[in-house]
Design an enzyme around this catalytic site. Structure first.
Site, PDB file in Angstrom:
ATOM      1  N   HIS A   1      34.874  36.766 -31.877  1.00 39.99           N
ATOM      2  CA  HIS A   1      34.774  35.382 -32.340  1.00 39.99           C
ATOM      3  C   HIS A   1      34.677  35.344 -33.861  1.00 39.99           C
ATOM      4  O   HIS A   1      34.002  36.178 -34.456  1.00 39.99           O
ATOM      5  CB  HIS A   1      33.533  34.702 -31.756  1.00 39.99           C
ATOM      6  CG  HIS A   1      33.735  34.201 -30.354  1.00 39.99           C
ATOM      7  ND1 HIS A   1      32.862  33.340 -29.733  1.00 39.99           N
ATOM      8  CD2 HIS A   1      34.726  34.424 -29.460  1.00 39.99           C
ATOM      9  CE1 HIS A   1      33.303  33.061 -28.519  1.00 39.99           C
ATOM     10  NE2 HIS A   1      34.429  33.721 -28.321  1.00 39.99           N
TER      11      HIS A   1
ATOM     12  N   TYR B   1      25.891  25.545 -30.747  1.00 47.02           N
ATOM     13  CA  TYR B   1      24.449  25.370 -30.885  1.00 47.02           C
ATOM     14  C   TYR B   1      24.227  23.871 -31.091  1.00 47.02           C
ATOM     15  O   TYR B   1      24.669  23.320 -32.106  1.00 47.02           O
ATOM     16  CB  TYR B   1      23.925  26.134 -32.105  1.00 47.02           C
ATOM     17  CG  TYR B   1      23.891  27.642 -31.935  1.00 47.02           C
ATOM     18  CD1 TYR B   1      25.023  28.418 -32.160  1.00 47.02           C
ATOM     19  CD2 TYR B   1      22.707  28.293 -31.581  1.00 47.02           C
ATOM     20  CE1 TYR B   1      24.982  29.803 -32.017  1.00 47.02           C
ATOM     21  CE2 TYR B   1      22.657  29.676 -31.442  1.00 47.02           C
ATOM     22  CZ  TYR B   1      23.794  30.419 -31.662  1.00 47.02           C
ATOM     23  OH  TYR B   1      23.748  31.789 -31.520  1.00 47.02           O
TER      24      TYR B   1
ATOM     25  N   PRO C   1      15.583  34.000 -29.584  1.00 44.65           N
ATOM     26  CA  PRO C   1      16.995  34.359 -29.421  1.00 44.65           C
ATOM     27  C   PRO C   1      18.003  33.511 -30.200  1.00 44.65           C
ATOM     28  O   PRO C   1      19.190  33.822 -30.204  1.00 44.65           O
ATOM     29  CB  PRO C   1      17.226  34.213 -27.908  1.00 44.65           C
ATOM     30  CG  PRO C   1      16.154  33.302 -27.435  1.00 44.65           C
ATOM     31  CD  PRO C   1      14.989  33.493 -28.340  1.00 44.65           C
TER      32      PRO C   1
ATOM     33  N   LYS D   1      19.763  38.047 -32.621  1.00 49.69           N
ATOM     34  CA  LYS D   1      19.493  39.235 -33.426  1.00 49.69           C
ATOM     35  C   LYS D   1      18.793  40.388 -32.699  1.00 49.69           C
ATOM     36  O   LYS D   1      18.799  41.526 -33.178  1.00 49.69           O
ATOM     37  CB  LYS D   1      18.614  38.848 -34.635  1.00 49.69           C
ATOM     38  CG  LYS D   1      19.344  38.069 -35.691  1.00 49.69           C
ATOM     39  CD  LYS D   1      20.208  38.979 -36.541  1.00 49.69           C
ATOM     40  CE  LYS D   1      21.251  38.220 -37.334  1.00 49.69           C
ATOM     41  NZ  LYS D   1      22.587  38.236 -36.751  1.00 49.69           N
TER      42      LYS D   1
ATOM     43  N   TYR E   1      24.325  35.618 -39.734  1.00 50.56           N
ATOM     44  CA  TYR E   1      24.721  35.599 -38.325  1.00 50.56           C
ATOM     45  C   TYR E   1      25.586  36.809 -37.977  1.00 50.56           C
ATOM     46  O   TYR E   1      25.369  37.456 -36.941  1.00 50.56           O
ATOM     47  CB  TYR E   1      25.461  34.285 -38.004  1.00 50.56           C
ATOM     48  CG  TYR E   1      25.542  34.017 -36.520  1.00 50.56           C
ATOM     49  CD1 TYR E   1      24.543  33.302 -35.864  1.00 50.56           C
ATOM     50  CD2 TYR E   1      26.608  34.500 -35.765  1.00 50.56           C
ATOM     51  CE1 TYR E   1      24.597  33.070 -34.496  1.00 50.56           C
ATOM     52  CE2 TYR E   1      26.679  34.278 -34.398  1.00 50.56           C
ATOM     53  CZ  TYR E   1      25.665  33.564 -33.771  1.00 50.56           C
ATOM     54  OH  TYR E   1      25.728  33.347 -32.423  1.00 50.56           O
TER      55      TYR E   1
HETATM   56  P1  FAD Z   1      14.435  46.441 -23.863  1.00 52.98           P
HETATM   57  O1  FAD Z   1      15.797  45.947 -23.599  1.00 52.98           O
HETATM   58  O2  FAD Z   1      13.283  45.617 -23.452  1.00 52.98           O
HETATM   59  O3  FAD Z   1      14.330  47.874 -23.190  1.00 52.98           O
HETATM   60  C1  FAD Z   1      13.098  48.539 -23.015  1.00 52.98           C
HETATM   61  C2  FAD Z   1      13.193  49.422 -21.792  1.00 52.98           C
HETATM   62  O4  FAD Z   1      11.985  50.156 -21.638  1.00 52.98           O
HETATM   63  C3  FAD Z   1      13.381  48.615 -20.519  1.00 52.98           C
HETATM   64  O5  FAD Z   1      14.452  49.135 -19.775  1.00 52.98           O
HETATM   65  C4  FAD Z   1      12.045  48.761 -19.798  1.00 52.98           C
HETATM   66  O6  FAD Z   1      12.199  48.697 -18.392  1.00 52.98           O
HETATM   67  C5  FAD Z   1      11.596  50.116 -20.277  1.00 52.98           C
HETATM   68  N1  FAD Z   1      10.148  50.334 -20.218  1.00 52.98           N
HETATM   69  C6  FAD Z   1       9.152  49.442 -20.422  1.00 52.98           C
HETATM   70  N2  FAD Z   1       7.947  50.026 -20.279  1.00 52.98           N
HETATM   71  C7  FAD Z   1       8.192  51.321 -19.971  1.00 52.98           C
HETATM   72  C8  FAD Z   1       7.350  52.419 -19.672  1.00 52.98           C
HETATM   73  N3  FAD Z   1       6.023  52.294 -19.674  1.00 52.98           N
HETATM   74  N4  FAD Z   1       7.925  53.591 -19.381  1.00 52.98           N
HETATM   75  C9  FAD Z   1       9.271  53.722 -19.367  1.00 52.98           C
HETATM   76  N5  FAD Z   1      10.118  52.715 -19.625  1.00 52.98           N
HETATM   77  C10 FAD Z   1       9.585  51.522 -19.930  1.00 52.98           C
HETATM   78  N6  FAD Z   1      19.584  39.778 -28.726  1.00 52.98           N
HETATM   79  C11 FAD Z   1      20.755  39.727 -29.426  1.00 52.98           C
HETATM   80  O7  FAD Z   1      20.970  40.565 -30.295  1.00 52.98           O
HETATM   81  N7  FAD Z   1      21.714  38.774 -29.192  1.00 52.98           N
HETATM   82  C12 FAD Z   1      21.542  37.842 -28.230  1.00 52.98           C
HETATM   83  O8  FAD Z   1      22.454  37.042 -28.014  1.00 52.98           O
HETATM   84  C13 FAD Z   1      20.296  37.846 -27.489  1.00 52.98           C
HETATM   85  N8  FAD Z   1      20.073  36.944 -26.527  1.00 52.98           N
HETATM   86  C14 FAD Z   1      18.949  37.058 -25.746  1.00 52.98           C
HETATM   87  C15 FAD Z   1      18.798  36.141 -24.732  1.00 52.98           C
HETATM   88  C16 FAD Z   1      17.678  36.230 -23.922  1.00 52.98           C
HETATM   89  C17 FAD Z   1      17.529  35.213 -22.819  1.00 52.98           C
HETATM   90  C18 FAD Z   1      16.712  37.269 -24.128  1.00 52.98           C
HETATM   91  C19 FAD Z   1      15.500  37.393 -23.248  1.00 52.98           C
HETATM   92  C20 FAD Z   1      16.880  38.175 -25.147  1.00 52.98           C
HETATM   93  C21 FAD Z   1      17.980  38.086 -25.961  1.00 52.98           C
HETATM   94  N9  FAD Z   1      18.189  38.989 -27.001  1.00 52.98           N
HETATM   95  C22 FAD Z   1      19.331  38.880 -27.754  1.00 52.98           C
HETATM   96  C23 FAD Z   1      17.204  40.039 -27.282  1.00 52.98           C
HETATM   97  C24 FAD Z   1      17.598  41.391 -26.687  1.00 52.98           C
HETATM   98  O9  FAD Z   1      17.878  41.264 -25.320  1.00 52.98           O
HETATM   99  C25 FAD Z   1      16.469  42.417 -26.912  1.00 52.98           C
HETATM  100  O10 FAD Z   1      16.098  42.371 -28.260  1.00 52.98           O
HETATM  101  C26 FAD Z   1      16.909  43.832 -26.534  1.00 52.98           C
HETATM  102  O11 FAD Z   1      16.920  43.975 -25.135  1.00 52.98           O
HETATM  103  C27 FAD Z   1      15.981  44.893 -27.125  1.00 52.98           C
HETATM  104  O12 FAD Z   1      16.325  46.166 -26.657  1.00 52.98           O
HETATM  105  P2  FAD Z   1      15.224  47.293 -26.501  1.00 52.98           P
HETATM  106  O13 FAD Z   1      15.964  48.491 -25.994  1.00 52.98           O
HETATM  107  O14 FAD Z   1      14.436  47.399 -27.732  1.00 52.98           O
HETATM  108  O15 FAD Z   1      14.219  46.746 -25.410  1.00 52.98           O
HETATM  109  C1  PHB Z   2      23.936  34.619 -25.113  1.00 49.27           C
HETATM  110  O1  PHB Z   2      25.177  34.577 -24.945  1.00 49.27           O
HETATM  111  O2  PHB Z   2      23.173  34.990 -24.215  1.00 49.27           O
HETATM  112  C2  PHB Z   2      23.371  34.178 -26.404  1.00 49.27           C
HETATM  113  C3  PHB Z   2      24.220  33.818 -27.441  1.00 49.27           C
HETATM  114  C4  PHB Z   2      23.689  33.405 -28.651  1.00 49.27           C
HETATM  115  C5  PHB Z   2      22.319  33.371 -28.825  1.00 49.27           C
HETATM  116  C6  PHB Z   2      21.480  33.759 -27.797  1.00 49.27           C
HETATM  117  C7  PHB Z   2      22.000  34.158 -26.575  1.00 49.27           C
HETATM  118  O3  PHB Z   2      21.811  32.947 -30.006  1.00 49.27           O
END
Ligand code: FAD
Ligand code: PHB
Length: 389
Positions: A72, A201, A292, A296, A383
């Site tokens: 995009h 948005y 979200p 980021k 962004y």
């Molecule tokens: P996580 O994905 O949380 O991974 C952590 C892992 O550790 C998990 O698999 C968990 O099960 C595991 N774990 C936990 N505790 C333990 C333990 N004690 N022992 C072993 N394993 C464990 N970010 C963006 O960049 N763009 C977006 O568009 C965006 N949209 C989002 C929309 C929603 C609705 C949500 C909820 C989040 C969004 N995010 C977005 C944020 C993004 O999903 C997170 O920042 C990302 O998942 C972070 O990755 P991580 O690996 O740090 O953590």
């Molecule tokens: C998504 O597609 O899940 C999404 C896109 C943009 C955002 C957050 C989530 O800012």
């Protein structure tokens, strides 16, 4: 068991780190407390910054993303009944974003890890980390009913916001910063072609709404709700009605379809500093959370582990600890920029309450970013992901 880097958590941070280390010839063991299916189907992020895309490609896990991801070059901001296009690529030196679900990134990384035959243990329990300030930190856990101990050179805490690594740092060492927002997002995945080519948005009197997508057949939509919203009060018809009311425009139709998934997410900003303690290094959501609205979270997780992998590579190749010593400071520059951007987008777009002063400030800011090149450029470079941090 013995390894070089013990990685707790198989989300985007842990799996990407494991892949970067593999490419550099550094051993790791990844342990995850959920099962593979759960981890691969947890619907979350959908927007990858160009830097994230490039890193996944360089790490040799970008083939399916390049086939199925959708590039995009802009987004839309909607307010006061009008939709305004923000041409991100024009404003940010040709840089773009890629629509490719976090679920798909995680599936690709897991497939690559298993294909290489490298250790990735699902469904581990009772994870604890020990001896963090020694040269031989350890991870204890149970797997298949048996107690295990993994000796490492360093531990990467990639276990998300509710993980065990951050709370294992003794009290008095971390400084935390936090803001909770009095709203959440109700998100749906719908089996219907997106009704518009780029993300929308929308600021609205009824609350914020976001139109996103996962593929040419799958739409991902969100509406602002209470943080403790009860999904039982949201039958499909009510969700579509809210989306129609918040994003509707004369001459444009939001197409509806079967809802495949529904969920509510709370919103918070959080940072823990420093992101390291002895031989434990925190990365991704384990160290920081953003609301979200700026898309980021996943991108920050990937940028943390890029910095960590480079520091570890330097250390193993030349013995220099400068990269590891400076890990937290290097990450936090980008983290705080993303914290500000995410807070700003959130504050500008959500219904904050009934205060007319707040509302006028929001509308003024929205008019500014959609009419001034300088303001739009600032939004765009944040962004798509800053290259100068
Ligand atoms: P996580 O994905 O949380 O991974 C952590 C892992 O550790 C998990 O698999 C968990 O099960 C595991 N774990 C936990 N505790 C333990 C333990 N004690 N022992 C072993 N394993 C464990 N970010 C963006 O960049 N763009 C977006 O568009 C965006 N949209 C989002 C929309 C929603 C609705 C949500 C909820 C989040 C969004 N995010 C977005 C944020 C993004 O999903 C997170 O920042 C990302 O998942 C972070 O990755 P991580 O690996 O740090 O953590
Ligand atoms: C998504 O597609 O899940 C999404 C896109 C943009 C955002 C957050 C989530 O800012």
């Amino acid at each position: 068991m013995r390894t070089q880097v013990g990685i707790v958590g198989a989300g985007p941070a842990g799996l990407t780190l494991a892949r970067l280390l593999e490419v550099a010839g550094i051993e790791s063991v990844v342990i995850e407390n959920r099962d593979r299916d759960y981890v691969e189907h947890r619907i979350r992020a959908g927007v990858l910054e160009q830097g994230t895309v490039e890193l996944l490609r360089e790490a040799g896990v970008g083939a399916r993303m390049d086939r199925e991801g959708i590039v995009h070059h802009g987004i839309h901001l909607q307010f006061e009944g009008e939709r305004h296009h923000v041409p991100l690529s024009e404003l940010a030196d040709g840089r773009s974003i890629m629509i490719y679900g976090q679920t798909e990134v995680v599936k690709d990384l897991i497939a690559a890890r298993l294909e290489s035959g490298l250790p990735l243990l699902f469904e581990v329990d009772d994870v604890t980390v020990h001896d963090l300030q020694t040269e031989l930190p350890r991870i204890r856990f149970t797997h298949d009913g048996a107690a295990q101990e993994l000796e490492c050179d360093v531990i990467a805490g990639c276990d998300g916001f509710h993980g065990v690594c951050r709370p294992s740092i003794p009290s008095g060492i971390l400084r935390t910063f936090e803001r909770e927002y009095p709203f959440g997002w109700l998100g749906i995945l719908a089996q219907v072609a997106p009704s518009i080519d780029e993300l929308v948005y929308a600021h609205n009197d009824r609350g914020f709404a976001l139109l996103s997508l996962r593929s040419p057949e799958l739409s991902r939509y969100y509406v602002q709700c209470r943080p403790d919203e009860d999904l039982a009060e949201w039958p499909d018809e009510r969700i579509w009605e809210e989306l129609q009311l918040r994003t509707g425009l004369a001459g444009w139709t939001l197409h509806e379809g079967p809802i495949l998934e529904k969920g509510v997410t709370g919103m918070r900003s959080f940072v823990a500093e420093p992101m390291q303690h002895g031989r434990l290094f925190l990365a991704g959501d384990a160290a920081h959370i953003v609301p979200p609205t700026g898309a980021k979270g996943l991108n920050l997780a990937v940028s943390d582990v890029r910095i960590l992998a480079d520091a570890l590579i330097d250390w193993y190749r030349s013995g220099t600890t400068a990269g590891l010593d400076g890990y937290s400071n290097a990450c936090l520059r980008r983290v705080w920029r993303a914290e500000h951007f995410s807070w700003w987008m959130t504050s500008m777009l959500h219904k904050l309450g009934e205060d007319p002063f707040d509302l006028q400030l929001q509308l003024s800011q929205l008019r500014y970013v959609t009419s001034s090149q300088a303001a739009a450029r600032s939004l765009a470079e944040n962004y798509v992901g800053l290259t100068t941090l």
